[in-house]
Design an enzyme around this catalytic site. Structure first.
Site, PDB file in Angstrom:
ATOM      1  N   HIS A   1      13.839  52.744  69.640  1.00  0.00           N
ATOM      2  CA  HIS A   1      14.190  51.461  70.253  1.00  0.00           C
ATOM      3  C   HIS A   1      13.449  51.280  71.580  1.00  0.00           C
ATOM      4  O   HIS A   1      12.784  50.257  71.809  1.00  0.00           O
ATOM      5  CB  HIS A   1      15.706  51.410  70.471  1.00  0.00           C
ATOM      6  CG  HIS A   1      16.213  50.148  71.080  1.00  0.00           C
ATOM      7  ND1 HIS A   1      16.761  49.133  70.329  1.00  0.00           N
ATOM      8  CD2 HIS A   1      16.252  49.723  72.361  1.00  0.00           C
ATOM      9  CE1 HIS A   1      17.117  48.143  71.140  1.00  0.00           C
ATOM     10  NE2 HIS A   1      16.818  48.473  72.385  1.00  0.00           N
ATOM     11  N   GLU A   2      13.548  52.277  72.445  1.00  0.00           N
ATOM     12  CA  GLU A   2      12.915  52.151  73.771  1.00  0.00           C
ATOM     13  C   GLU A   2      11.396  52.176  73.668  1.00  0.00           C
ATOM     14  O   GLU A   2      10.709  51.536  74.474  1.00  0.00           O
ATOM     15  CB  GLU A   2      13.423  53.251  74.714  1.00  0.00           C
ATOM     16  CG  GLU A   2      14.938  53.246  74.953  1.00  0.00           C
ATOM     17  CD  GLU A   2      15.515  51.898  75.392  1.00  0.00           C
ATOM     18  OE1 GLU A   2      14.776  51.080  75.970  1.00  0.00           O
ATOM     19  OE2 GLU A   2      16.714  51.659  75.126  1.00  0.00           O
TER      20      GLU A   2
ATOM     21  N   HIS B   1      10.396  48.604  73.242  1.00  0.00           N
ATOM     22  CA  HIS B   1      10.357  47.880  74.526  1.00  0.00           C
ATOM     23  C   HIS B   1       9.102  48.261  75.321  1.00  0.00           C
ATOM     24  O   HIS B   1       8.382  47.413  75.835  1.00  0.00           O
ATOM     25  CB  HIS B   1      11.576  48.259  75.379  1.00  0.00           C
ATOM     26  CG  HIS B   1      12.843  47.564  74.993  1.00  0.00           C
ATOM     27  ND1 HIS B   1      12.963  46.192  74.970  1.00  0.00           N
ATOM     28  CD2 HIS B   1      14.066  48.044  74.635  1.00  0.00           C
ATOM     29  CE1 HIS B   1      14.206  45.867  74.623  1.00  0.00           C
ATOM     30  NE2 HIS B   1      14.891  46.968  74.404  1.00  0.00           N
TER      31      HIS B   1
ATOM     32  N   GLU C   1      13.817  42.359  73.070  1.00  0.00           N
ATOM     33  CA  GLU C   1      14.707  43.024  72.122  1.00  0.00           C
ATOM     34  C   GLU C   1      14.200  42.883  70.685  1.00  0.00           C
ATOM     35  O   GLU C   1      14.465  43.736  69.847  1.00  0.00           O
ATOM     36  CB  GLU C   1      16.131  42.464  72.274  1.00  0.00           C
ATOM     37  CG  GLU C   1      17.220  43.287  71.631  1.00  0.00           C
ATOM     38  CD  GLU C   1      17.451  44.654  72.293  1.00  0.00           C
ATOM     39  OE1 GLU C   1      16.894  44.920  73.373  1.00  0.00           O
ATOM     40  OE2 GLU C   1      18.198  45.446  71.695  1.00  0.00           O
TER      41      GLU C   1
HETATM   42 ZN    ZN Z   1      16.927  47.089  73.970  1.00  0.00          ZN
END
Ligand code: ZN
Length: 494
Positions: free
Chosen positions: A259-260, A263, A289
């Site tokens: 997830h990170e 980003h 996101e």
């Molecule tokens: Zn996030």
């Protein structure tokens, strides 16, 4: 006398320093969460408030107004930069400097108070601080809203152009299909087995690093550290991520990391020509996101990639109770009504957000007081998830957001999921051999498509236009809901 070109050049030179100082302030926040000794909390609050004072003075410098009036943009990127600087200038000028600094100081120390309250399940110990943060953000919203909706004024910071009315309407359209899917899945005869056992922390961290590499994370411009709440921080040539490790929950570590990486890769993927201009950062939290979610869910939790992950886990951890890739795919995507938003499956996740959206909007509008928040949270959770909250750390104390004043931020998570659904639809049509690469642990084709069609543009276009430009169609919730129904319909044999 200055020519228009000089005004543009002067403004952009001013902006470069402001953007650089912004990066410094953000790195103070990174340090606070990873390296800072605990006893330094009060000092850090002063340091952040001092930085905020300088940044606020720079963002509201009267020369910006003169430069904006005289400047002529040389091209489309210049025009977009002027539009974003004007927006920031107009907003910053509406908030008095002492209020901006007070907010920076209070939210910096509030975060530590929240962390201790959460560790001790101490709602009463946190409420005075929360009341102070809500009060300050309401005062800020009153400055910004000029008589309009307070919540809209705050949300505009994270998702320019979004309003509570449009988000609320979209949530209203999503909710019946999500609730129906949740009920069908929970009532299905076929239920995948959960992962169990213990997985050495060191081995998890090594695998997390390899997952980041599989998704193309640029280690020469990033790093990974441990933090309580996983996050990414920074941009241009320095964007870092954090993760967390629990020996019984390796998926938590792996999927937080992916997830990170999503980003961070967005920030690192922006055209370097935009660096230190307002175009050099992700355009909104919702678009941000969308990148973390499409890496984590559509790619990372898909059948192809989990097949590769299963082999990797067997190699690293030996036997762990799950014996084939299909059962592993089921364990990764297992649907369960849990307390914690960040650990929620794809079916429940948006229901967590809808609940927070309603509660925080009521807090900001003054319809709900902080002393009533715990009861309101627990009632709503029971109604939506069918389980009673067992302790505050699993309830209203679980998220960092409200302690640091991030009201209006939560809806961008679901907006990101919606955007990810649209991007996945476009990506599947554009990259036909998508699954073959992912099945080998190679995400370079889809991440390359995202970099080319979305990430490199940074703040060039407003958020929804950024998605439309990449997808070729205007975004809505349809593709996400279709994807969820197809994926979980197959997995649970509905
Ligand atoms: Zn996030």
């Amino acid at each position: 006398m200055t020519t228009n070109n000089t005004a543009f050049a002067d403004l952009m030179a001013w902006q470069r320093q402001t953007e650089a100082l912004n990066f410094v302030a953000e790195r103070l926040g990174w340090d606070q969460e990873t390296m800072m000794p605990r006893g330094a909390a009060e000092q850090r609050g002063e340091e952040m408030a001092a930085m905020e004072g300088i940044l606020h003075a720079r963002r509201t410098d009267p020369r910006i107004g003169d430069w904006l009036e005289a400047a002529e943009a040389p091209d489309a990127a210049g025009a977009a930069a002027l539009r974003l600087i004007a927006r920031s200038y107009n907003r910053s000028c509406k908030v008095p400097a002492d209020l901006a600094q007070e907010l920076a100081r209070v939210t910096s120390t509030a975060q530590g108070i929240w962390a201790e309250a959460r560790a001790r399940d101490d709602v009463a110990g946190f409420l005075p601080t929360l009341a102070e943060v809500v009060n300050l953000r309401r005062r800020e919203a009153e400055c910004l809203a000029a008589g309009g909706d307070l919540y809209d004024a705050l949300m505009d910071d994270y998702e320019p152009g979004a309003t509570a009315a449009t988000i609320g309407a979209m949530f209203g359209r999503m909710r019946p299909r999500l609730v129906a899917l949740r009920e069908a899945v929970l009532g299905a005869a076929r239920q995948p087995a959960a992962l169990s056992g213990s997985f050495a922390a060191e081995t998890q961290l090594r695998m997390a690093r390899d997952l980041a590499t599989a998704f193309g994370y640029d280690w020469s411009r990033g790093r990974i550290d441990i933090a309580v709440h996983p996050f990414s921080s920074g941009g241009w040539n320095d964007s870092r991520i954090t993760t967390r490790v629990v020996e019984t929950e390796p998926f938590n570590c792996f999927y937080s990391t992916i997830h990170e990486v999503g980003h961070s890769s967005y920030e690192l993927g922006i055209d370097p020509d935009h660096a230190l201009t307002p175009l050099g950062r992700g355009v909104s939290m919702g678009v941000h996101e969308s990148q973390s979610r499409i890496y984590e869910n559509q790619m990372g939790r898909g059948r192809a990639f989990t097949g590769w992950m299963f082999g990797e886990m067997r190699q690293r951890f030996g036997e762990f109770g799950i014996t084939d890739a299909d059962a592993f795919y089921g364990a990764v995507n297992r649907v369960q009504p849990g307390f914690i938003r960040t650990e929620a499956d794809e079916v429940h996740y948006n229901l967590h957000i809808m609940m927070r959206f309603d509660l925080e909007r009521a807090l900001i509008r003054g319809d709900l007081q902080v002393k009533g928040l715990e009861a309101a949270w627990n009632d709503r959770f029971k109604a939506d998830f069918g389980v009673a909250v067992d302790r505050p750390a699993h309830g209203m104390l679980q998220d960092v957001h409200w302690s640091v004043g991030l009201f209006g931020y939560f809806p961008t998570y679901t907006l990101g999921n919606v955007y990810a659904g649209c991007l996945w639809k476009a990506l599947r049509a554009a990259v036909p051999d998508l699954e073959a690469g992912l099945a080998r642990g190679d995400a370079s084709a889809p991440t390359g498509w995202l970099r080319e069609n979305l990430q490199r543009h940074g703040g060039l276009r407003p958020p929804a236009e950024t998605i439309e430009n990449a997808c070729g169609f205007a975004p809505d919730e349809g593709p996400l809901l279709d994807y969820l129904e197809a994926k979980f319909g197959e997995l649970y044999a509905l």
